[in-house]
Design a protein around this motif. Structure first.
Motif, PDB file in Angstrom:
ATOM      1  N   ARG A 211       0.918  -0.959   0.431  1.00  0.00           N
ATOM      2  CA  ARG A 211       0.302  -0.020   0.024  1.00  0.00           C
ATOM      3  C   ARG A 211       1.207   1.342  -0.119  1.00  0.00           C
ATOM      4  N   TYR A 212       2.177   0.829   0.835  1.00  0.00           N
ATOM      5  CA  TYR A 212       3.140   2.576   0.677  1.00  0.00           C
ATOM      6  C   TYR A 212       3.996   2.192  -0.024  1.00  0.00           C
ATOM      7  N   LEU A 213       4.322   1.253  -1.468  1.00  0.00           N
ATOM      8  CA  LEU A 213       5.000   1.169  -2.041  1.00  0.00           C
ATOM      9  C   LEU A 213       5.427   2.157  -2.895  1.00  0.00           C
ATOM     10  N   ASP A 214       4.471   2.862  -3.386  1.00  0.00           N
ATOM     11  CA  ASP A 214       4.474   4.802  -3.764  1.00  0.00           C
ATOM     12  C   ASP A 214       4.604   6.133  -3.252  1.00  0.00           C
ATOM     13  N   ARG A 215       4.998   5.659  -2.028  1.00  0.00           N
ATOM     14  CA  ARG A 215       4.091   7.015  -1.250  1.00  0.00           C
ATOM     15  C   ARG A 215       4.931   7.488  -0.103  1.00  0.00           C
ATOM     16  N   ASP A 216       5.497   5.741   0.326  1.00  0.00           N
ATOM     17  CA  ASP A 216       7.145   6.420   1.575  1.00  0.00           C
ATOM     18  C   ASP A 216       8.127   4.725   1.378  1.00  0.00           C
ATOM     19  N   GLU A 217       8.743   4.992   0.780  1.00  0.00           N
ATOM     20  CA  GLU A 217       9.253   4.495   0.775  1.00  0.00           C
ATOM     21  C   GLU A 217      10.243   3.402   2.409  1.00  0.00           C
ATOM     22  N   GLU A 223       9.254  -2.359   6.500  1.00  0.00           N
ATOM     23  CA  GLU A 223       7.708  -3.358   6.520  1.00  0.00           C
ATOM     24  C   GLU A 223       8.642  -4.522   6.249  1.00  0.00           C
ATOM     25  N   LEU A 224       9.551  -4.209   5.434  1.00  0.00           N
ATOM     26  CA  LEU A 224      10.180  -5.411   4.917  1.00  0.00           C
ATOM     27  C   LEU A 224      10.992  -6.428   6.422  1.00  0.00           C
ATOM     28  N   ALA A 225      11.857  -5.237   6.761  1.00  0.00           N
ATOM     29  CA  ALA A 225      12.624  -5.407   7.545  1.00  0.00           C
ATOM     30  C   ALA A 225      11.695  -6.529   8.856  1.00  0.00           C
ATOM     31  N   GLU A 226      10.595  -5.594   9.255  1.00  0.00           N
ATOM     32  CA  GLU A 226       9.561  -6.321  10.122  1.00  0.00           C
ATOM     33  C   GLU A 226       9.229  -7.538   9.369  1.00  0.00           C
TER      34      GLU A 226
END
Length: 384
Positions: A211-217, A223-226
């Motif tokens: 959901r945040y892929l294009d808005r908040d890197e 999230e990926l680290a989590e």
């Protein structure tokens, strides 16, 4: 030693053969009289044909009802046997009086129980009146009056015991399958409890990252680290479940063996009071106990299983013997037994398994309490 219960067809064949021998034996004196005393070819031929046909039909009806292959025409066969048994003393004389009781044993097998009881009572009264009509001696008539219901009861008890044994065999097989299935369900339930929440959380985190892929890197990176952390935790949890499932000890396995085998109808009393053993002895012998008990449940028709743990020459010997392996075990011993041999060899022990001369199957493992490998590891730890 309790004898092994034969297969269903073997028991049925034995019942049929013994019944025919018993019934034929009651007619041997009369047949001997016809063949060697009277020596009239016509009478001898009639007697031989009647006895042979009656016994053959009796055996066929008995086998069919034991194997639950009932049919309405079996009542016709019972009527034919009754007719032949009545004609023999009428045509050949009082020496054939024993033939009157021939149909009694089949009455509770061919007819429903609610009909078999009155038919047996009518049959006993009928042969009494018929015997008096034929002029049979009074003691013979009285004897057959009591013999007729006794023969019917004997036939019913044989039929009932046969099917009780068959149902017990089926129940024991079902209990064994249930025991194995319950263990599988337990492991599946533990695995679901461990992974269910973690995988659901990973899926939700992945949706947030998308959901945040294009808005908040930065948020996506977090999230990926989590997700990575949760995945590692899930892998660790699964390993702990598998390690807990696969880890074993001799004491743990013997505590559960008696209950599992008893639930499957196999008599077993585990050894009591054996001393505490080091881990390098407990674990390989625990694997032997688990695999041997599993094989008894899955691949045998055992009625008893004996488990012995003894100390011998600086080592510990585990011996598991059962009476139900028969010839169904794989000729090469199976991959499970080969794996046990490798585990015991890794512990510097000895392993044997196979059929014995007394009809049993035995598994024997000996593990030294102080193996050279274990002693070397202790010296290395002390030096460190």
């Amino acid at each position: 030693m309790q004898p092994r219960v034969p297969r269903t067809r073997v028991i049925a064949t034995a019942i049929v053969v013994m019944s025919l021998v018993a019934l034929g034996g009651t007619l041997v004196p009369a047949l001997w009289y016809e063949m060697f005393t009277r020596q009239e070819p016509g009478r001898v031929a009639y007697a031989l044909l009647s006895v042979t046909g009656m016994l053959a039909l009796y055996g066929r009806l008995l086998w069919g009802n034991l194997m639950r292959r009932t049919h309405p025409r079996h009542r016709v066969g019972l009527a034919v046997i009754a007719a032949i048994s009545c004609l023999l003393p009428a045509v050949l004389g009082p020496v054939w009086a024993a033939a009157l009781v021939m149909p009694a044993g089949l009455i509770p097998l061919v007819l429903p129980l609610r009909a078999a009881v009155p038919v047996t009572a009518v049959g006993a009264l009928g042969i009494t009146g018929y015997g008096l009509l034929l002029g049979l001696p009074t003691p013979t008539v009285v004897y057959e009056f009591f013999w007729f219901p006794f023969a019917a009861l004997s036939g019913y008890i044989s039929y009932w015991l046969f099917h009780v044994v068959q149902e017990l065999r089926e129940a024991r097989a079902e209990l064994a399958r249930a025991a194995v299935g319950e263990e599988r369900q337990r492991f599946a339930r533990d695995l679901h409890d461990v992974l269910g929440h973690s995988l659901q959380a990973v899926a939700l985190r992945a949706e947030v990252a998308e959901r945040y892929l294009d808005r908040d890197e930065e948020r996506v990176r977090k999230e990926l680290a989590e997700i990575q952390r949760m995945a590692r935790d899930s892998v660790r949890d699964v390993r702990e479940v598998v390690r807990g499932y696969r880890a074993t000890s001799l004491r743990t396995e013997l505590d559960g063996a008696s209950a599992v085998l008893s639930a499957a109808g196999i008599r077993c009393r585990p050894p009591q009071g054996f001393p505490d053993l080091p881990a390098h002895v407990h674990q390989p012998l625990g694997w032997v106990a688990r695999e041997a008990v599993t094989n008894v449940l899955r691949h045998s028709s055992a009625t008893w299983c004996r488990i012995e743990v003894t100390a011998t020459g600086g080592g510990v010997r585990l011996e598991i013997v059962n009476d139900g392996a028969g010839r169904r075990a794989a000729p090469d011993g199976g991959s499970g037994l080969a794996g046990l041999a490798e585990r015991i060899a890794a512990a510097d022990g000895e392993f044997t398994a196979g059929h014995r001369g007394d009809g049993t199957f035995g598994v024997r493992a000996v593990v030294p309490v102080e193996s050279p490998r274990h002693a070397g590891e202790l010296r290395a730890e002390g030096a460190g």
